[in-house]
Design an enzyme around this catalytic site. Structure first.
Site, short mmCIF file in Angstrom:
data_model
loop_
_atom_site.label_atom_id
_atom_site.label_comp_id
_atom_site.label_asym_id
_atom_site.label_seq_id
_atom_site.Cartn_x
_atom_site.Cartn_y
_atom_site.Cartn_z
N GLY A 234 -7.93 4.64 76.08
CA GLY A 234 -7.82 4.12 77.43
C GLY A 234 -6.80 3.02 77.52
O GLY A 234 -6.38 2.48 76.50
N PRO A 235 -6.40 2.68 78.75
CA PRO A 235 -5.39 1.63 78.93
C PRO A 235 -5.88 0.29 78.38
O PRO A 235 -7.09 0.11 78.19
CB PRO A 235 -5.24 1.55 80.45
CG PRO A 235 -5.94 2.73 81.01
CD PRO A 235 -6.89 3.23 80.00
N GLY A 237 -7.23 -3.37 78.01
CA GLY A 237 -8.08 -4.23 78.83
C GLY A 237 -9.22 -3.53 79.52
O GLY A 237 -9.92 -4.12 80.34
N HIS A 455 -1.96 13.45 98.10
CA HIS A 455 -1.67 14.45 97.09
C HIS A 455 -2.98 15.00 96.49
O HIS A 455 -3.21 16.22 96.46
CB HIS A 455 -0.80 13.81 96.00
CG HIS A 455 -0.46 14.71 94.85
ND1 HIS A 455 0.77 15.28 94.70
CD2 HIS A 455 -1.21 15.13 93.80
CE1 HIS A 455 0.79 16.02 93.61
NE2 HIS A 455 -0.41 15.95 93.04
N GLU A 456 -3.85 14.10 96.09
CA GLU A 456 -5.10 14.54 95.47
C GLU A 456 -6.00 15.23 96.48
O GLU A 456 -6.66 16.22 96.16
CB GLU A 456 -5.83 13.35 94.83
CG GLU A 456 -5.08 12.69 93.68
CD GLU A 456 -4.70 13.67 92.57
OE1 GLU A 456 -5.43 14.65 92.34
OE2 GLU A 456 -3.64 13.44 91.95
N HIS A 459 -4.92 18.81 96.72
CA HIS A 459 -5.45 19.66 95.65
C HIS A 459 -6.89 20.07 95.96
O HIS A 459 -7.24 21.24 95.90
CB HIS A 459 -5.50 18.88 94.32
CG HIS A 459 -4.18 18.74 93.62
ND1 HIS A 459 -3.34 19.80 93.42
CD2 HIS A 459 -3.58 17.67 93.05
CE1 HIS A 459 -2.26 19.37 92.75
NE2 HIS A 459 -2.39 18.07 92.52
P1 ADP Z 1 -9.37 -3.30 75.25
O1 ADP Z 1 -9.88 -3.38 73.84
O2 ADP Z 1 -9.68 -2.01 75.93
O3 ADP Z 1 -7.94 -3.66 75.40
P2 ADP Z 1 -11.15 -5.50 75.57
O4 ADP Z 1 -12.41 -4.88 75.15
O5 ADP Z 1 -10.46 -6.31 74.55
O6 ADP Z 1 -10.17 -4.38 76.10
O7 ADP Z 1 -11.40 -6.34 76.88
C1 ADP Z 1 -11.01 -7.68 76.99
C2 ADP Z 1 -12.00 -8.45 77.78
O8 ADP Z 1 -12.03 -8.00 79.13
C3 ADP Z 1 -13.41 -8.30 77.29
O9 ADP Z 1 -13.71 -9.23 76.32
C4 ADP Z 1 -14.24 -8.51 78.54
O10 ADP Z 1 -14.44 -9.88 78.81
C5 ADP Z 1 -13.35 -7.96 79.63
N1 ADP Z 1 -13.69 -6.57 79.93
C6 ADP Z 1 -12.88 -5.50 79.73
N2 ADP Z 1 -13.47 -4.38 80.13
C7 ADP Z 1 -14.69 -4.70 80.55
C8 ADP Z 1 -15.78 -3.94 81.09
N3 ADP Z 1 -15.71 -2.60 81.23
N4 ADP Z 1 -16.90 -4.62 81.43
C9 ADP Z 1 -16.98 -5.94 81.27
N5 ADP Z 1 -15.99 -6.70 80.78
C10 ADP Z 1 -14.84 -6.12 80.44
ZN ZN Z 2 -1.21 16.84 91.34
#
Ligand code: ADP
Ligand code: ZN
Ligand code: MG
Length: 639
Positions: A234-235, A237, A455-456, A459
């Site tokens: 996943g992306p 954050g 667009h979506e 579809h």
């Molecule tokens: P990734 O590893 O996907 O880059 P992280 O797990 O390091 O992201 O996320 C960084 C911080 O952002 C976490 O410590 C948390 O505080 C917050 N965070 C990210 N995603 C979530 C989520 N789905 N629910 C709650 N907090 C989140």
């Molecule tokens: Zn499309």
């Protein structure tokens, strides 16, 4: 005092992995200790500093540009009056021109290897050149320093560094205590699934992993197999690291966490040794979890100064070997995370390795609200704060952005001397965070979002009104990964081993629905349909060439084939056709006419259903996601 220190040291060597307090052993001596753990980059610093010092010494002691000339040329230059002063050393003569000063700062100094020539002095006398004998001793000393002493120290230093690293890795039992430190391990992380929101599907799948770690017998008794490796994709954050921690926290088992970049070392073999050691330790502590964050650092080649590729390959190979070598029944589960699955080595994704992938998506509206609630727990909110509205105003934000947002809002409240965070603080914080994200090009503009929504919706609508199309399960305009700005998820009601002509057409129609909706609504088309068009062309081409579904070559296969006798070593993998050039142009034309015809059909359908299209799009713009039942409801209402 000394005793206490010894105790501490002992503690470090024994079981401190459980507390996760271990630091990397001191490789560089206290003087050069860096606060962060970027050891690899740091050893590069040494290289650069040494180089710099060498260059400095060089520029201080060695005269400015010298040009080495033959002795005859040297003489000629004296004859021509270019050289006006000569210094005669043991090994070299130096000739100075008018413009060069003492030992030549600026201008050229001619240097030559002298030849025993009795007329040379006479020549200089005749030309009125001033000459003197010089001792090259001082210079020779510096030469000696530069060519022997400095490199010696430099290599000694590298050698020492390497030796210590290797020593760490050896099979020596005593050394393992130190090596262990390279692995950051947290017994229990203190994070639970309640701390993660907005990625329910991922959570559900991971709960299964937790269940396995808690009662392995339940699965093994039946002979069931739990995947060895689970890859979180996943992306950045979106909470991948957080999810992995939650798994360990919920399962209550040791958690070995290491970042992929920790494996990538300057010296070949070190990363591989780390992998080996990591797995050895994990087996001892089973059941446990190994979490490799940023797997792409090992999974992909990177450009390093010294043998980076070789090292990476060895590390990767070792990882593959270790993953193949153990049984998931031992209770060791490998979690890994990456935000760039597409650059991973395919070998990593093969069966028995990271064969289960879990998508950790950007959160939609409801998800964002839930995440905001989690992070707002520790913050005092004023009664006017509406987190639903905040979630609405933050499309495209991921979990870490939202955590950051709550923090910014709290800081603003403090700065304004309030004891509670107000809605206004949130609004201001949103603007601030958005400005930051826009700079990083991470958000799509409202205009683009509108295009994606239509667009979506296109579809989905075409799928709903086309016989034979798979039912729509979910439509979303939450950007997913790189490239895809939204998607419409269709899942076939049954497994399909073959498809009828009608179903193929319905698939083409659905794929064309996105672009047709764009053209209908905005009068122009965008690049967003590129991926759809690739699929459309592929289906149409197969219909004509493979499935024999064109009017002229009905029931005829027009396959291209690879020359059978030429192996993979053949230089140009040329394709051979079983048909003529005329047939090729027929194929091309037929593909185009199929697509054109279907496109016209689809556009007509969308025109008829324009009000519903508008409704779907605005619903998407509002809540970003439409689930199956809601979609069905909207379709039913319109009928
Ligand atoms: P990734 O590893 O996907 O880059 P992280 O797990 O390091 O992201 O996320 C960084 C911080 O952002 C976490 O410590 C948390 O505080 C917050 N965070 C990210 N995603 C979530 C989520 N789905 N629910 C709650 N907090 C989140
Ligand atoms: Zn499309
Ligand atoms: Mg992470």
């Amino acid at each position: 005092m000394a005793k206490k220190k010894e105790d501490e040291k002992k503690k470090e060597e024994e079981g401190c992995w459980e507390k996760g307090s271990c630091k990397d052993p001191d490789l560089f001596g206290p003087l050069f200790r860096m606060p962060n753990k970027g050891q690899f980059k740091f050893s590069l610093w040494y290289f650069l500093i040494t180089l710099f010092v060498l260059l400095l010494i060089n520029s201080l002691f060695v005269p400015a540009p010298e040009s080495l000339v033959g002795f005859s040329d040297f003489k000629k230059k004296i004859e021509q009056g270019e050289i006006v002063k000569v210094q005669m050393g043991e090994n070299f003569y130096y000739g100075f021109t008018e413009s060069t000063g003492e030992r030549g700062r600026g201008g050229t100094v001619y240097r030559t290897v002298p030849i025993n020539d009795p007329t040379f002095i006479q020549l200089m006398d005749a030309k009125g050149v001033s000459y003197m004998k010089i001792s090259e001793k001082g210079n020779a000393f510096i030469n000696f320093l530069l060519t022997w002493v400095v490199p010696f120290f430099f290599f000694f230093f590298i050698w020492r560094l390497m030796f210590q690293r290797m020593g760490n890795m050896g099979s020596n039992v005593l050394a393992l205590g130190r090596n262990r430190a390279a692995i950051v391990a947290e017994g229990t992380t203190g994070v639970s699934f309640n701390d993660v929101a907005g990625c329910d599907e991922a959570k559900e799948e991971l709960m299964e992993v937790v269940d396995f770690l808690k009662n392995p017998g339940k699965y093994t008794r039946i002979g069931g197999k739990i995947p060895k490796g689970v890859l979180l994709v996943g992306p950045p954050g979106t909470g991948k690291t957080l999810l992995a921690k939650a798994v360990a926290g919920e399962a209550g088992v040791p958690f070995f966490r290491i970042s992929g970049s920790d494996f990538v070392e300057m010296f070949v073999g070190v990363g591989a040794a780390r992998v080996r050691d990591l797995f050895r330790q994990a087996r001892e502590k089973a059941p446990c979890i190994i979490f490799i964050d940023e797997l792409d650092a090992i999974g992909k080649s990177r450009v390093n100064v010294l043998g980076g590729n070789e090292e990476r390959e060895q590390t990767l190979n070792q990882l593959l070997v270790e993953m193949d070598g153990f049984d998931s029944r031992t209770g060791v589960i490998i979690l890994a995370a990456t935000n760039r699955p597409e650059i991973l080595d395919p070998a990593l994704l093969r069966a028995g390795r990271f064969d289960r992938q879990i998508l950790v998506d950007r959160p939609d509206l409801a998800g964002r609200e839930a995440i905001l609630r989690i992070h707002a727990k520790g913050v005092k909110l004023a009664p006017d704060v509406d987190l639903h509205k905040v979630a609405r105003d933050t499309p495209g934000f991921v979990g870490s952005d939202l955590a950051n947002l709550v923090n910014e809002a709290a800081l603003l409240a403090v700065r304004n001397g309030r004891s509670e965070v107000t809605q206004a603080d949130f609004s201001e914080a949103i603007e601030k965070v958005i400005a930051g994200l826009q700079k990083k090009n991470r958000l799509i503009s409202p205009d683009q979002k509108r295009i994606v929504a239509y667009h979506e919706a296109g579809h989905a609508l075409v799928a709903a009104f086309t016989e034979g199309a798979d039912p729509v399960r979910k439509i979303t305009i939450v950007p997913r990964g790189i490239g895809a700005l939204g998607y419409t998820l269709q899942i076939p009601t049954e497994d399909k081993f073959l498809m009828t002509e009608k179903e193929l057409y319905s698939r083409i129609d659905t794929l064309l629905g996105g672009r047709a909706a764009e053209e209908l609504v905005f009068g122009t088309v965008s690049t967003g349909a590129a991926n759809d068009l690739v699929k459309v062309s592929d289906i149409a081409k197969r219909m004509v060439t493979e499935y024999g579904m064109s009017p002229k070559f009905r029931n005829v296969a027009l396959n291209q084939r690879q020359p059978a006798l030429l192996g993979p070593t053949a230089e140009a993998p040329q394709m051979y056709r079983d048909y003529s050039d005329a047939t090729q142009s027929y194929i091309d034309e037929t593909i185009a006419s199929i697509v054109n015809e279907r496109y016209a059909q689809v556009k007509k359908l969308l025109e008829e259903k324009r009000p519903l299209l508008e409704k779907l799009a605005s619903r998407l713009l509002e809540s970003e996601t439409i689930e199956e039942h809601e979609f069905a409801q909207l379709i039913k209402e319109s009928a």
